[in-house]
Scaffold this active site. Sequence first.
Site, PDB file in Angstrom:
ATOM      1  N   LYS A 156       0.867  -1.401   0.435  1.00  0.00           N
ATOM      2  CA  LYS A 156      -0.165   0.073   0.271  1.00  0.00           C
ATOM      3  C   LYS A 156       1.020   1.530   0.058  1.00  0.00           C
ATOM      4  CE  LYS A 156      -4.097   2.189   2.611  1.00  0.00           C
ATOM      5  NZ  LYS A 156      -4.810   1.398   3.499  1.00  0.00           N
TER       6      LYS A 156
ATOM      7  N   GLU B 266       9.612  -5.490   4.600  1.00  0.00           N
ATOM      8  CA  GLU B 266       9.502  -7.024   4.027  1.00  0.00           C
ATOM      9  C   GLU B 266      10.042  -7.213   2.675  1.00  0.00           C
ATOM     10  OE1 GLU B 266       8.667  -7.313   7.819  1.00  0.00           O
ATOM     11  OE2 GLU B 266       8.108  -5.855   6.882  1.00  0.00           O
TER      12      GLU B 266
ATOM     13  N   GLY C  44      -5.019  -3.033   4.868  1.00  0.00           N
ATOM     14  CA  GLY C  44      -4.673  -4.203   4.119  1.00  0.00           C
ATOM     15  C   GLY C  44      -5.422  -5.694   4.854  1.00  0.00           C
ATOM     16  N   ARG C  45      -5.782  -6.398   5.504  1.00  0.00           N
ATOM     17  CA  ARG C  45      -6.287  -7.241   6.171  1.00  0.00           C
ATOM     18  C   ARG C  45      -7.675  -7.826   5.333  1.00  0.00           C
ATOM     19  NH1 ARG C  45      -5.425  -4.155   9.379  1.00  0.00           N
ATOM     20  NH2 ARG C  45      -7.268  -3.342  11.201  1.00  0.00           N
TER      21      ARG C  45
ATOM     22  N   LYS D 285       8.191  -2.151  13.670  1.00  0.00           N
ATOM     23  CA  LYS D 285       9.114  -1.902  12.666  1.00  0.00           C
ATOM     24  C   LYS D 285      10.598  -0.535  12.564  1.00  0.00           C
ATOM     25  CE  LYS D 285       5.266  -2.712   9.109  1.00  0.00           C
ATOM     26  NZ  LYS D 285       4.549  -1.964   8.738  1.00  0.00           N
TER      27      LYS D 285
ATOM     28  N   GLU E 130      -5.217  -8.676  14.782  1.00  0.00           N
ATOM     29  CA  GLU E 130      -5.024  -7.566  13.756  1.00  0.00           C
ATOM     30  C   GLU E 130      -5.959  -5.952  14.530  1.00  0.00           C
ATOM     31  OE1 GLU E 130      -1.449  -6.297  11.583  1.00  0.00           O
ATOM     32  OE2 GLU E 130      -3.286  -6.271  10.445  1.00  0.00           O
TER      33      GLU E 130
ATOM     34  N   HIS F 102      -4.544 -36.133  16.042  1.00  0.00           N
ATOM     35  CA  HIS F 102      -3.095 -36.367  15.942  1.00  0.00           C
ATOM     36  C   HIS F 102      -2.626 -35.576  17.526  1.00  0.00           C
ATOM     37  CE1 HIS F 102      -4.985 -40.513  14.155  1.00  0.00           C
ATOM     38  NE2 HIS F 102      -5.488 -39.809  13.464  1.00  0.00           N
TER      39      HIS F 102
END
Length: 537
Positions: free
Chosen positions: A206, A212, A270-271, A502, A356, A387
């Site tokens: 964005k 990253e 974003g999410r 960050k 978030e 399991h």
Amino acid sequence: MKNINPTKTISWKYLENHLQEMKKTTINDLFKIDKNRFENFSINFENKILFDYSKNFINKTTIHYLINLAKETKCIDAINSMFYGKKINITEQKSVLHTALRYNHNYFLKNKKIYNNIDKILKKIENISNNIISGTWKGYTNKKIKNIINIGIGGSHLGPLMVTESLQEYKNKLNLFFLSNIDSNKLIKIINKIKPEESLFIIASKTFSTQETMTNALSIKKWFIKNININLNKDIFSKHFIAVTNNINSAIDFGINKNNILPLLSEIGGRFSLWSSIGLSISLSIGFNNFKKLLQGANKMDYHFFSTPINRNIPIIMALISIWYNNFWNTETEAIIPYCDNMRFLPSYLQQLNMESNGKSIDRNGNKIKYQTSPIIWGDVGTNGQHSFFQMLHQGTKLIPCDFIASAISNSKKYTNHHIKLIANYIAQTKALAFGNINSFSCKKNLYQCCFGNKPSNSIFLKKITPYNLGLLISYYEHKIFIQGVILNIFSFDQWGVELGKEIANYLYKDLNKNSQNINQYDYSSQGLINFYKHFH
């Protein structure tokens, strides 16, 4: 939205008293009392999704108090505010418009400029998808594009990854890769599998400044330049690089052709962005027509959420049950268990979406919160979980509400007995958690074999995993999380907590690059970690 402390409402007090009554009963008792319990506590949505919430510590009184809580905290007003585009993201002074990205929403948002922008972006997604899938779009050596590499993180990564993996059976011939982690091992694995002349890189950020994403993008750019056989020019670059961003100028400075930039609305978090131009990788993977069906499914759930009374409103009921457990039963956690291997990334996606959004400790009045906000979301695919952590679900000391998700019809026409066994396990686990085996011979014979039951769960049964039905499911969880935030009096659409780490990482990076062996301006623990690292470099 109204800023109401939920613990000060009348309904909250009633629920606290009601809790003491409910602790005296069991799920088994509730089924004995109400022979029509399944019909009374389940909702069949268009025969596409069955939502069964009968295996919970609830009765009609519980639901009555919870619905009153939603009313007292003005949930309907909040829903209207979001759909009509009011600035409910107060800390950033923005509207929340992810629902506007879905089809046929002009009824709500009276803003032609926004819809014109959305239509233009959708048309661009359609054109790019059709050209690449058909082979019309070719690389610099005139070869067809075979590989799509989505470079992004967080919402620019998890949503498209989850959707494309969930819809494996709808994938076309393109190879899809996702590069998110800054760990170079992932980068190396991808570039070892692709050739630059056959690859298209989507840089999804964005701000076009996410550390990253831009670190990976720059490394990919250098690799691309090094491995092409001719001198780089703008025409070559435009055949292989696309940007999805709100920062057009930075994308151009990076070298991306303006025609290859798909804008993002600043009002889309974003999410919540897989429905936007961030969904380009989805459209490339499953085709634009299927991407459109994904949007249409989400839109259908939007209308259900907006128009259905609270007592039959799936996202609101789901949110209320979650608050009931997290704030009254003190469960603190919820497990998401999809009985479909293709949906293995759904728990991670919902983890981000929930934690978030609602992982906050300051309320909308600016006060420190003294009650629980977001539950801890986790999970894994069934039957693998049976399991591993299911042992604790059945016989452990913690109460963990679960969402079990499955598809009645398998997308695979082979090995049909596998799917029947999968569904048998899906239903069996919810039954075993709710009712246990305390009356069985094995339990009476050996205490260690006893499963006492009385463990709550929701069952979410899709007819089939299709783009449309997946859109329904994702939208349903989005709205559930929104309602939780409304009731808990928090802002669900910012994420300031992500920024601090960050900032610290940026100046730590500079110090880690210094030649000096002794870094001593940090806390003792950080100093020790830095010095240990520098000892080897």
